[in-house]
Design an enzyme around this catalytic site. Structure first.
Site, mmCIF file in Angstrom:
data_model
loop_
_atom_site.group_PDB
_atom_site.id
_atom_site.type_symbol
_atom_site.label_atom_id
_atom_site.label_comp_id
_atom_site.label_asym_id
_atom_site.label_seq_id
_atom_site.Cartn_x
_atom_site.Cartn_y
_atom_site.Cartn_z
ATOM 1 N N TYR A 71 47.741 47.469 33.456
ATOM 2 C CA TYR A 71 48.395 46.943 34.643
ATOM 3 C C TYR A 71 48.953 48.085 35.487
ATOM 4 O O TYR A 71 48.934 49.246 35.072
ATOM 5 C CB TYR A 71 49.518 45.985 34.213
ATOM 6 C CG TYR A 71 49.979 45.043 35.294
ATOM 7 C CD1 TYR A 71 49.095 44.183 35.932
ATOM 8 C CD2 TYR A 71 51.319 44.999 35.682
ATOM 9 C CE1 TYR A 71 49.519 43.314 36.919
ATOM 10 C CE2 TYR A 71 51.761 44.122 36.660
ATOM 11 C CZ TYR A 71 50.860 43.293 37.279
ATOM 12 O OH TYR A 71 51.282 42.429 38.255
ATOM 13 N N GLY A 114 42.927 40.554 41.876
ATOM 14 C CA GLY A 114 42.775 40.487 40.435
ATOM 15 C C GLY A 114 41.409 40.979 40.014
ATOM 16 O O GLY A 114 40.540 41.266 40.853
ATOM 17 N N VAL A 156 46.111 30.238 40.912
ATOM 18 C CA VAL A 156 46.229 30.646 42.316
ATOM 19 C C VAL A 156 45.122 29.999 43.139
ATOM 20 O O VAL A 156 45.357 29.535 44.262
ATOM 21 C CB VAL A 156 46.186 32.177 42.446
ATOM 22 C CG1 VAL A 156 46.110 32.585 43.926
ATOM 23 C CG2 VAL A 156 47.413 32.804 41.812
ATOM 24 N N ASN A 173 52.486 32.598 41.127
ATOM 25 C CA ASN A 173 51.269 31.996 41.679
ATOM 26 C C ASN A 173 51.455 31.336 43.045
ATOM 27 O O ASN A 173 50.675 31.604 43.963
ATOM 28 C CB ASN A 173 50.681 31.012 40.666
ATOM 29 C CG ASN A 173 50.179 31.713 39.416
ATOM 30 O OD1 ASN A 173 49.593 32.772 39.490
ATOM 31 N ND2 ASN A 173 50.430 31.126 38.265
ATOM 32 N N TRP A 208 48.886 43.334 45.665
ATOM 33 C CA TRP A 208 49.616 43.296 44.397
ATOM 34 C C TRP A 208 51.015 42.800 44.695
ATOM 35 O O TRP A 208 51.752 43.413 45.469
ATOM 36 C CB TRP A 208 49.649 44.692 43.778
ATOM 37 C CG TRP A 208 50.285 44.770 42.420
ATOM 38 C CD1 TRP A 208 50.377 43.783 41.494
ATOM 39 C CD2 TRP A 208 50.905 45.922 41.844
ATOM 40 N NE1 TRP A 208 51.007 44.233 40.360
ATOM 41 C CE2 TRP A 208 51.346 45.538 40.541
ATOM 42 C CE3 TRP A 208 51.112 47.225 42.277
ATOM 43 C CZ2 TRP A 208 52.004 46.433 39.694
ATOM 44 C CZ3 TRP A 208 51.762 48.107 41.425
ATOM 45 C CH2 TRP A 208 52.195 47.721 40.150
ATOM 46 N N SER A 218 41.259 28.887 38.959
ATOM 47 C CA SER A 218 42.457 29.553 38.460
ATOM 48 C C SER A 218 43.682 28.892 39.087
ATOM 49 O O SER A 218 43.581 28.119 40.049
ATOM 50 C CB SER A 218 42.432 31.038 38.814
ATOM 51 O OG SER A 218 42.525 31.210 40.228
#
Length: 323
Positions: A52, A226, A143, A114, A259, A141
């Site tokens: 990450y 992502g 999101v 999210n 991000w 997903s």
């Protein structure tokens, strides 16, 4: 108190353990939150695997969202706090925001990462307007589902890429305009038939992300937030999107990243509060409906961590810490 601790970098099943720690005391300008519930997000597992964008000093308590109650009895969620997988967490008073009492713990615990990401991607990063088209990968997903709902509310038309034919009906039911199933359809051909699409959201990366970028209209923009195609990859050099040079050069397309953590660290407090207030409003009004989480007692953390990556696991795993 109980705390779920990552002792080293590695597979979550190997390096995460439940420990006993002293109950912390707040300092000046801080509050203590008795955690009721905290979700397990994919980025939590990315941190444990060392892939990450942040790397806390280990051993560390992880978890980036929670709902709980302050010592004064105020029900709150924490904002921009790492270390929510424990019974108590100390936060700056400004990072504990009151939440409406009518929201369940499941919904409140998931208010931040999210829904806020979906709101920012559409309204800030791509600035989509009514009638415009966007294409997104991983539409099933969390999101992705929220993007479908919010886009429909805003009058934005969506092309939603899914892997399984069984997911098509669900996405259309949420308000999706078109669905492309890569199991049995060619993405480029379908996008060409739909018409010019100039804006895209990608959270998969790899070849699929490259294919979406290549299929965009000239001058198009893709925001990458992502890399699900490499979710178990720990070698940073292999987290790639093989972009098509001709598409980038002669069709002047743009691919850039988003991000949430960096957005928090570079935005003004007023901008953050405004975006959070709008996100809370969209969830509270039912425009963005957060799927009910799957509760796991803290002692069953190993099952919760595994469920976070299980195909078709349903709702997000939720660590339940209140009695």
């Amino acid at each position: 108190m109980r705390a779920l601790v990552a002792r080293a970098i590695g597979e979550p099943s190997d390096v995460v353990a439940l420990e006993e720690r002293p109950i912390p005391s707040p300092g000046p300008g801080q509050v203590r939150v008795r955690v009721h519930a905290a979700p397990v997000n994919p980025n939590d597992l990315h941190i444990i695997r060392g892939r990450y964008g942040i790397a806390p000093e280990l051993p560390a308590v992880l978890g980036q969202e929670c709902v709980g109650v302050t010592d004064a009895g105020q029900r709150v969620i924490t904002v921009g706090v790492l270390g929510t997988w424990q019974d108590y967490v100390i936060v700056d008073a400004g990072r504990a925001l009151p939440v409406p009492g009518r929201l369940s713990d499941s919904t409140a615990a998931q208010l931040l990462t999210n829904p806020l990401t979906a709101h920012l991607l559409l309204s800030h990063e791509l600035d989509v307007q009514p009638g415009e088209w966007i294409v997104q990968t991983a539409a099933t997903s969390t999101v992705g589902r929220l993007v479908v709902q919010l886009a429909a509310h805003l009058g934005v038309r969506t092309v939603n890429v899914v892997r399984r034919r069984s997911a098509v009906k669900e996405i259309l039911g949420l308000g999706g305009t078109e669905v492309i199933c890569t199991e049995d359809e060619d993405l480029g051909e379908r996008l060409a038939a739909i018409g010019p699409v100039a804006k895209a959201l990608d959270c998969v990366g790899g070849q699929l992300g490259a294919d979406v970028s290549r299929a965009l209209a000239p001058g198009g923009t893709m925001v990458v937030y992502g890399a699900l195609s490499t979710h178990r990859q720990t070698d940073a050099d292999r987290l790639t999107i093989p972009l098509f040079a001709r598409s980038m050069i002669y069709e002047t397309k743009t691919v850039r990243g988003f991000w949430l953590y960096r957005w928090f660290t570079t935005s003004t407090p007023d901008d953050i509060l405004t975006a959070l207030a709008r996100t809370f409003e969209l969830v509270d009004s039912g425009v963005m409906r957060i799927p009910e989480a799957r509760p796991y007692p803290l002692a069953a953390y190993a099952e919760a961590l595994a469920a976070a990556e299980a195909p078709g696991h349903g709702g997000k795993p939720l660590l339940v810490l209140r009695d």
